[in-house]
Design a protein around this motif. Structure first.
Motif, PDB file in Angstrom:
ATOM      1  N   ALA A 276       0.521  -1.071   0.165  1.00  0.00           N
ATOM      2  CA  ALA A 276      -0.161   0.104  -0.206  1.00  0.00           C
ATOM      3  C   ALA A 276       0.792   1.260  -0.069  1.00  0.00           C
ATOM      4  CB  ALA A 276      -0.893   0.026   1.097  1.00  0.00           C
ATOM      5  N   ARG A 277       2.051   1.223   0.646  1.00  0.00           N
ATOM      6  CA  ARG A 277       2.846   2.539   0.862  1.00  0.00           C
ATOM      7  C   ARG A 277       3.676   2.491  -0.476  1.00  0.00           C
ATOM      8  NH1 ARG A 277       4.225   0.716   7.192  1.00  0.00           N
ATOM      9  NH2 ARG A 277       2.537   1.854   8.118  1.00  0.00           N
ATOM     10  N   ASP A 278       3.819   1.778  -1.063  1.00  0.00           N
ATOM     11  CA  ASP A 278       4.543   1.638  -2.452  1.00  0.00           C
ATOM     12  C   ASP A 278       3.543   2.134  -3.606  1.00  0.00           C
ATOM     13  OD1 ASP A 278       6.868   0.942  -1.265  1.00  0.00           O
ATOM     14  OD2 ASP A 278       6.730  -1.207  -1.762  1.00  0.00           O
ATOM     15  N   SER A 279       2.197   2.057  -3.262  1.00  0.00           N
ATOM     16  CA  SER A 279       1.315   2.381  -4.427  1.00  0.00           C
ATOM     17  C   SER A 279       1.212   3.969  -4.373  1.00  0.00           C
ATOM     18  CB  SER A 279      -0.042   1.878  -4.171  1.00  0.00           C
ATOM     19  OG  SER A 279      -1.051   2.536  -5.000  1.00  0.00           O
ATOM     20  N   ALA A 280       1.501   4.616  -5.689  1.00  0.00           N
ATOM     21  CA  ALA A 280       1.470   6.113  -5.819  1.00  0.00           C
ATOM     22  C   ALA A 280      -0.198   6.414  -5.721  1.00  0.00           C
ATOM     23  CB  ALA A 280       1.918   6.359  -7.202  1.00  0.00           C
ATOM     24  N   THR A 281      -0.930   5.734  -6.417  1.00  0.00           N
ATOM     25  CA  THR A 281      -2.527   5.792  -6.015  1.00  0.00           C
ATOM     26  C   THR A 281      -3.070   5.853  -4.500  1.00  0.00           C
ATOM     27  OG1 THR A 281      -2.969   4.849  -8.085  1.00  0.00           O
ATOM     28  CG2 THR A 281      -4.825   4.944  -6.368  1.00  0.00           C
ATOM     29  N   LEU A 282      -2.417   5.020  -3.795  1.00  0.00           N
ATOM     30  CA  LEU A 282      -3.097   4.864  -2.333  1.00  0.00           C
ATOM     31  C   LEU A 282      -2.316   5.948  -1.663  1.00  0.00           C
ATOM     32  CD1 LEU A 282      -3.402   1.186  -1.868  1.00  0.00           C
ATOM     33  CD2 LEU A 282      -5.357   2.840  -2.337  1.00  0.00           C
ATOM     34  N   THR A 283      -0.710   6.099  -1.723  1.00  0.00           N
ATOM     35  CA  THR A 283      -0.307   7.280  -0.938  1.00  0.00           C
ATOM     36  C   THR A 283      -0.841   8.720  -1.369  1.00  0.00           C
ATOM     37  OG1 THR A 283       1.742   7.284  -2.719  1.00  0.00           O
ATOM     38  CG2 THR A 283       1.867   6.012  -0.378  1.00  0.00           C
ATOM     39  N   LEU A 284      -1.284   8.873  -2.722  1.00  0.00           N
ATOM     40  CA  LEU A 284      -1.770  10.229  -2.800  1.00  0.00           C
ATOM     41  C   LEU A 284      -3.322  10.375  -2.187  1.00  0.00           C
ATOM     42  CD1 LEU A 284      -2.271  12.760  -4.867  1.00  0.00           C
ATOM     43  CD2 LEU A 284      -3.492  11.173  -6.284  1.00  0.00           C
ATOM     44  N   ALA A 285      -3.966   9.260  -1.833  1.00  0.00           N
ATOM     45  CA  ALA A 285      -5.213   9.594  -1.134  1.00  0.00           C
ATOM     46  C   ALA A 285      -4.926   9.414   0.449  1.00  0.00           C
ATOM     47  CB  ALA A 285      -6.041   8.570  -1.406  1.00  0.00           C
ATOM     48  N   TYR A 286      -3.884   8.687   0.980  1.00  0.00           N
ATOM     49  CA  TYR A 286      -3.616   8.489   2.530  1.00  0.00           C
ATOM     50  C   TYR A 286      -2.632   8.864   2.897  1.00  0.00           C
ATOM     51  CZ  TYR A 286      -8.468   6.344   1.443  1.00  0.00           C
ATOM     52  OH  TYR A 286      -9.496   6.108   1.110  1.00  0.00           O
ATOM     53  N   GLN A 287      -1.407   9.348   2.086  1.00  0.00           N
ATOM     54  CA  GLN A 287       0.037   9.443   2.539  1.00  0.00           C
ATOM     55  C   GLN A 287       0.448   7.769   2.876  1.00  0.00           C
ATOM     56  OE1 GLN A 287      -2.293  11.827   4.253  1.00  0.00           O
ATOM     57  NE2 GLN A 287      -1.921  12.888   2.194  1.00  0.00           N
ATOM     58  N   ASP A 288       0.993   7.847   3.970  1.00  0.00           N
ATOM     59  CA  ASP A 288       1.267   6.245   4.615  1.00  0.00           C
ATOM     60  C   ASP A 288       0.642   5.770   5.664  1.00  0.00           C
ATOM     61  OD1 ASP A 288       2.698   8.397   6.446  1.00  0.00           O
ATOM     62  OD2 ASP A 288       4.654   7.511   6.400  1.00  0.00           O
TER      63      ASP A 288
ATOM     64  N   VAL B  66      -6.940  10.507 -10.796  1.00  0.00           N
ATOM     65  CA  VAL B  66      -7.023   9.171 -10.676  1.00  0.00           C
ATOM     66  C   VAL B  66      -7.995   8.196 -10.738  1.00  0.00           C
ATOM     67  CG1 VAL B  66      -6.222   7.421  -8.737  1.00  0.00           C
ATOM     68  CG2 VAL B  66      -4.769   9.124  -9.222  1.00  0.00           C
ATOM     69  N   PHE B  67      -9.258   8.894 -10.096  1.00  0.00           N
ATOM     70  CA  PHE B  67     -10.534   8.171 -10.407  1.00  0.00           C
ATOM     71  C   PHE B  67     -10.857   8.052 -11.912  1.00  0.00           C
ATOM     72  CE2 PHE B  67     -15.089   9.294  -8.882  1.00  0.00           C
ATOM     73  CZ  PHE B  67     -15.422   8.007  -9.318  1.00  0.00           C
ATOM     74  N   ALA B  68     -10.744   9.303 -12.720  1.00  0.00           N
ATOM     75  CA  ALA B  68     -11.253   9.087 -14.069  1.00  0.00           C
ATOM     76  C   ALA B  68     -10.423   8.132 -15.048  1.00  0.00           C
ATOM     77  CB  ALA B  68     -10.885  10.535 -14.701  1.00  0.00           C
ATOM     78  N   ALA B  69      -9.089   7.956 -14.416  1.00  0.00           N
ATOM     79  CA  ALA B  69      -8.402   6.914 -15.227  1.00  0.00           C
ATOM     80  C   ALA B  69      -8.733   5.590 -14.807  1.00  0.00           C
ATOM     81  CB  ALA B  69      -6.799   7.096 -14.777  1.00  0.00           C
ATOM     82  N   LYS B  70      -9.465   5.346 -13.512  1.00  0.00           N
ATOM     83  CA  LYS B  70      -9.495   4.028 -13.089  1.00  0.00           C
ATOM     84  C   LYS B  70     -10.766   3.627 -13.692  1.00  0.00           C
ATOM     85  CE  LYS B  70      -9.119   2.837  -8.698  1.00  0.00           C
ATOM     86  NZ  LYS B  70      -8.415   1.682  -8.838  1.00  0.00           N
ATOM     87  N   LEU B  71     -11.530   4.571 -14.427  1.00  0.00           N
ATOM     88  CA  LEU B  71     -13.048   4.102 -15.061  1.00  0.00           C
ATOM     89  C   LEU B  71     -12.597   3.266 -16.130  1.00  0.00           C
ATOM     90  CD1 LEU B  71     -14.918   7.413 -14.793  1.00  0.00           C
ATOM     91  CD2 LEU B  71     -15.221   5.409 -13.433  1.00  0.00           C
TER      92      LEU B  71
END
Length: 466
Positions: free
Chosen positions: A37-49, A215-220
């Motif tokens: 999770a911490r290595d995911s740019a998508t997740l760290t953008l939303a929740y930092q670490d 990110v949301f738009a790309a995930k669609l």
């Protein structure tokens, strides 16, 4: 010889069992459960670490119960105009604190298309059952990364083995959102190509949340749609149909909220979009009138004893089971024992058991916890809220949940559960509308609001295993 009864098991038997398993697997380096999770740019953008060392577990029986209760509450909320306000959505809008301008915009939307269930319930578990703090009924729910957290956590072998052994699973929240969008805006979804979906917020909001909405738009694309993230000011209307970047839009996925509609610039930019919706040129997801039902004021209406004769026995049982005592801040209110009392006097006498909330703001903004306030400040806050768009709600004390502490042991954390529900038939799990979830956790048992904004850590939810 005297014997003692064994201690009561924790609410989360699975959480306790997982903690015992982890005690046999010390956490190190890349084997840390949150490493992916911490290595995911998508997740760290939303929740930092700020990720928990493990997931939350929802037993299948309790999942079914809380989802059924939430579906009942949703039906009750949608029925409030007819049951309480003589069929008037305008009267409901005024009751929950919308100003005339907001009310006019939102009730216009109620005349177009359809509105399907989609919401995120924010709940505490008090050890006996779930209690509903808020029910956000809107398209701007967040949570589109929920399944990404599950998948990242499953990269940790001990968790993957535990999930497999107990038959646990998770729901893809974004997949449910897209299916609901397609159903609600079916008239605007082309049959021969992916729909073009504009994920839209106000200009001011997009300056802050734009990267995450991109990110949301790309995930669609993973769900058969072409997403474009933009603000209201980027939309143009050649021939009355919204376009962005030269692309005609089939559906607008709305991320702006009622509190954004008091800005005259945003309201002016919204007007041509509403005209396009009314003329059938574009789909709007979700309809603006969803905001009438997904706010704290409607929970106060359900909770108030004055309306109990409007609901049948099964509906009342659900309300009593799920809702904490919630009341509008008016000069007099009905206390938990049924007596009519002076509101300010009651609030002062029960300060440590009450929390003051605005009916329309989101993300924990504007909330005052009585137990965190001194008496004078609390009196000022309640007096200032009198006759305004505020509610008083009885404090819910979340029960401690066992979580790995990162060092081979367990720690007690206090969770705000964000559980998503949608229309029945949009997924598996018996088609009851469960759309996944996530949790926010604090180590402070007296925390007023467990939210990402207040520094809570985030984790995913696995369910099943009964």
């Amino acid at each position: 010889m005297t014997t003692t009864s064994p201690p009561e098991p924790p609410r989360s038997r699975l959480g306790h069992a997982y903690g015992e398993q982890l005690a046999q697997h010390p956490l190190t380096g890349s084997q840390h459960p949150a490493a992916a999770a911490r290595d995911s740019a998508t997740l760290t953008l939303a929740y930092q670490d700020r990720f928990l060392n493990g997931p939350a577990f929802l037993g299948e029986g309790e999942r079914r119960t809380v989802v059924a209760d939430l579906q009942t509450v949703y039906r009750l909320l949608r029925s409030l105009p007819e049951r309480v306000f003589g069929g008037s959505t305008t009267a409901l809008a005024a009751a929950v604190g919308l100003d005339p301008g907001q009310s006019a915009l939102i009730t216009r939307s109620a005349r177009t298309g359809t509105l399907l269930p989609l919401g995120r319930a924010d709940l505490y578990h008090d050890g006996a059952g779930f209690k509903l703090l808020e029910f956000n009924l809107t398209s701007a729910l967040g949570g589109f990364e929920n399944a990404d957290i599950n998948r990242a956590m499953l990269a940790y072998p001990p968790l993957a083995e535990f999930v497999h052994r107990h038959g646990l699973r998770y729901q893809d929240t974004l997949g449910h959102m897209v299916r609901t969008m397609r159903a609600e805006c079916a008239a605007h979804v082309p049959a021969d190509r992916p729909p073009v979906v504009a994920v839209v917020d106000t200009v001011d909001n997009f300056a802050v949340v734009g990267p995450r909405l991109r990110v949301f738009a790309a995930k669609l694309a993973d769900h058969g749609a072409e997403g474009i993230a933009c603000d209201l000011g980027e939309l143009s209307y050649p021939n009355g149909r919204p376009t962005v970047g030269g692309r005609a839009v089939d559906v607008v996925f709305r991320y702006f909220l009622p509190e954004d509609l008091t800005d005259p610039v945003a309201t002016a930019q919204l007007e041509p979009l509403l005209l396009a919706v009314e003329r059938g040129r574009v789909g709007l997801f979700s309809r603006l009138d969803a905001e009438l039902y997904g706010n704290k004021g409607t929970l106060a209406i359900l909770s108030d004893e004055r309306h109990r004769d409007l609901f049948d026995a099964a509906e009342l049982a659900c309300v009593d089971r799920l809702l904490p005592w919630t009341r509008y801040v008016r000069p007099r209110l009905t206390a938990p024992d049924g007596a009519r009392v002076d509101t300010l006097a009651h609030a002062l006498a029960h300060r440590h058991e009450l929390i003051l909330k605005p009916t329309l703001l989101h993300g924990g903004h504007g909330i005052t916890a009585g137990w965190e306030s001194d008496p004078a400040a609390w009196e000022r806050e309640v007096a200032a809220a009198m006759d305004g768009p505020f509610v008083l709600q009885h404090r819910v004390r979340p029960a401690a949940e066992p979580f790995p502490d990162g060092a081979g042991g367990l720690q007690e954390l206090f969770l705000n559960w964000g559980l998503y529900v949608g229309a029945r038939g949009a997924g598996d799990d018996g088609d009851d509308g469960y759309a996944g979830g996530f949790v926010r956790a604090s180590a402070d048992p007296a925390v007023g609001v467990v939210s990402v904004g207040s520094g809570a850590a985030v984790g995913c939810v696995f369910h099943g295993g009964d």
